[in-house]
Design a protein around this motif. Structure first.
Motif, PDB file in Angstrom:
ATOM      1  N   VAL A   1       0.863  -1.179   0.000  1.00  0.00           N
ATOM      2  CA  VAL A   1       0.000   0.000   0.000  1.00  0.00           C
ATOM      3  C   VAL A   1       0.895   1.224   0.000  1.00  0.00           C
ATOM      4  N   PRO A   2       0.662   2.198  -0.882  1.00  0.00           N
ATOM      5  CA  PRO A   2       1.475   3.416  -0.866  1.00  0.00           C
ATOM      6  C   PRO A   2       1.379   4.117   0.487  1.00  0.00           C
ATOM      7  N   ILE A   3       2.487   4.693   0.913  1.00  0.00           N
ATOM      8  CA  ILE A   3       2.545   5.323   2.236  1.00  0.00           C
ATOM      9  C   ILE A   3       1.511   6.435   2.372  1.00  0.00           C
ATOM     10  N   THR A   4       1.273   7.169   1.331  1.00  0.00           N
ATOM     11  CA  THR A   4       0.332   8.288   1.418  1.00  0.00           C
ATOM     12  C   THR A   4      -1.113   7.827   1.601  1.00  0.00           C
ATOM     13  N   GLN A   5      -1.415   6.600   1.223  1.00  0.00           N
ATOM     14  CA  GLN A   5      -2.779   6.084   1.331  1.00  0.00           C
ATOM     15  C   GLN A   5      -2.937   5.055   2.448  1.00  0.00           C
ATOM     16  N   ASN A   6      -1.900   4.878   3.249  1.00  0.00           N
ATOM     17  CA  ASN A   6      -1.894   3.815   4.245  1.00  0.00           C
ATOM     18  C   ASN A   6      -2.294   4.351   5.622  1.00  0.00           C
ATOM     19  N   ALA A   7      -3.591   4.359   5.886  1.00  0.00           N
ATOM     20  CA  ALA A   7      -4.098   4.872   7.164  1.00  0.00           C
ATOM     21  C   ALA A   7      -3.621   4.024   8.333  1.00  0.00           C
ATOM     22  N   ALA A   8      -3.534   2.726   8.157  1.00  0.00           N
ATOM     23  CA  ALA A   8      -3.097   1.846   9.245  1.00  0.00           C
ATOM     24  C   ALA A   8      -1.662   2.146   9.664  1.00  0.00           C
ATOM     25  N   LEU A   9      -0.808   2.419   8.698  1.00  0.00           N
ATOM     26  CA  LEU A   9       0.585   2.745   9.019  1.00  0.00           C
ATOM     27  C   LEU A   9       0.678   4.050   9.790  1.00  0.00           C
ATOM     28  N   TRP A  10      -0.035   5.070   9.355  1.00  0.00           N
ATOM     29  CA  TRP A  10      -0.008   6.366  10.045  1.00  0.00           C
ATOM     30  C   TRP A  10      -0.642   6.264  11.431  1.00  0.00           C
ATOM     31  N   ALA A  11      -1.690   5.473  11.568  1.00  0.00           N
ATOM     32  CA  ALA A  11      -2.325   5.305  12.882  1.00  0.00           C
ATOM     33  C   ALA A  11      -1.428   4.524  13.837  1.00  0.00           C
ATOM     34  N   SER A  12      -0.557   3.692  13.298  1.00  0.00           N
ATOM     35  CA  SER A  12       0.327   2.912  14.167  1.00  0.00           C
ATOM     36  C   SER A  12       1.390   3.765  14.839  1.00  0.00           C
ATOM     37  N   LEU A  13       1.749   4.902  14.262  1.00  0.00           N
ATOM     38  CA  LEU A  13       2.808   5.739  14.840  1.00  0.00           C
ATOM     39  C   LEU A  13       2.437   6.292  16.221  1.00  0.00           C
ATOM     40  N   PRO A  14       1.300   6.991  16.375  1.00  0.00           N
ATOM     41  CA  PRO A  14       0.962   7.430  17.731  1.00  0.00           C
ATOM     42  C   PRO A  14       0.626   6.265  18.663  1.00  0.00           C
ATOM     43  N   THR A  15       0.114   5.196  18.100  1.00  0.00           N
ATOM     44  CA  THR A  15      -0.219   4.026  18.914  1.00  0.00           C
ATOM     45  C   THR A  15       1.043   3.405  19.509  1.00  0.00           C
ATOM     46  N   ILE A  16       2.075   3.257  18.699  1.00  0.00           N
ATOM     47  CA  ILE A  16       3.344   2.712  19.186  1.00  0.00           C
ATOM     48  C   ILE A  16       3.963   3.640  20.218  1.00  0.00           C
ATOM     49  N   ALA A  17       3.889   4.956  19.970  1.00  0.00           N
ATOM     50  CA  ALA A  17       4.452   5.920  20.923  1.00  0.00           C
ATOM     51  C   ALA A  17       3.757   5.811  22.285  1.00  0.00           C
ATOM     52  N   VAL A  18       2.439   5.720  22.283  1.00  0.00           N
ATOM     53  CA  VAL A  18       1.700   5.593  23.544  1.00  0.00           C
ATOM     54  C   VAL A  18       2.035   4.265  24.219  1.00  0.00           C
ATOM     55  N   ALA A  19       2.171   3.214  23.449  1.00  0.00           N
ATOM     56  CA  ALA A  19       2.506   1.905  24.024  1.00  0.00           C
ATOM     57  C   ALA A  19       3.871   1.934  24.703  1.00  0.00           C
ATOM     58  N   ILE A  20       4.827   2.598  24.080  1.00  0.00           N
ATOM     59  CA  ILE A  20       6.171   2.660  24.656  1.00  0.00           C
ATOM     60  C   ILE A  20       6.196   3.543  25.894  1.00  0.00           C
ATOM     61  N   TRP A  21       5.544   4.699  25.823  1.00  0.00           N
ATOM     62  CA  TRP A  21       5.630   5.649  26.938  1.00  0.00           C
ATOM     63  C   TRP A  21       4.781   5.261  28.138  1.00  0.00           C
ATOM     64  N   THR A  22       3.593   4.742  27.902  1.00  0.00           N
ATOM     65  CA  THR A  22       2.690   4.487  29.026  1.00  0.00           C
ATOM     66  C   THR A  22       2.651   3.026  29.457  1.00  0.00           C
ATOM     67  N   ARG A  23       2.971   2.102  28.550  1.00  0.00           N
ATOM     68  CA  ARG A  23       2.852   0.668  28.835  1.00  0.00           C
ATOM     69  C   ARG A  23       1.436   0.291  29.271  1.00  0.00           C
ATOM     70  N   SER A  24       0.471   1.038  28.774  1.00  0.00           N
ATOM     71  CA  SER A  24      -0.927   0.807  29.120  1.00  0.00           C
ATOM     72  C   SER A  24      -1.641   0.191  27.920  1.00  0.00           C
TER      73      SER A  24
END
Length: 109
Positions: free
Chosen positions: A66-89
């Motif tokens: 999937v092209p990066i510009t059209q990949n909503a799942a990839l873009w949504a994973s970025l803040p999700t991964i950040a929250v997972a790393i920082w909060t472990r919640s």
């Protein structure tokens, strides 16, 4: 009520086939001393399996990249991964992932 023996034996066979791979390793590893190098190596197995499962979902759709510009799942994973790393919640991670995906699907159409 009639017992259908073919269904009964299918259920028993399925139960046995799921029981064996779960119990045999427990029985085997409870009797022997596992080397330290193997324990360290086994710590990476869940991470590797999860990466393989998630990676395919993030980058591919219908067996095509999937092209990066059209990949909503990839873009949504970025803040999700950040929250997972920082909060472990788990709850926080799931909520951020759902909200990020909702916003991106709305914006990207």
């Amino acid at each position: 009520m009639e017992v259908r023996w073919d269904v009964f034996w299918i259920i028993m066979g399925s139960a046995l086939l799921t029981f064996i791979p779960r119990v045999l390793p427990l029985m085997l590893f409870s009797k022997i001393q596992i080397p330290m190098w193997l324990l360290r190596w086994l710590e990476y197995v869940p991470v590797a399996v999860m990466a393989a499962l998630i990676g395919q979902e993030l980058f591919m759709s219908d067996n095509q990249l999937v092209p990066i510009t059209q990949n909503a799942a990839l873009w949504a994973s970025l803040p999700t991964i950040a929250v997972a790393i920082w909060t472990r919640s788990l709850l926080g991670t799931v909520l951020v992932g759902i909200v990020a995906m909702m916003i991106l699907r709305y914006v990207m159409g």
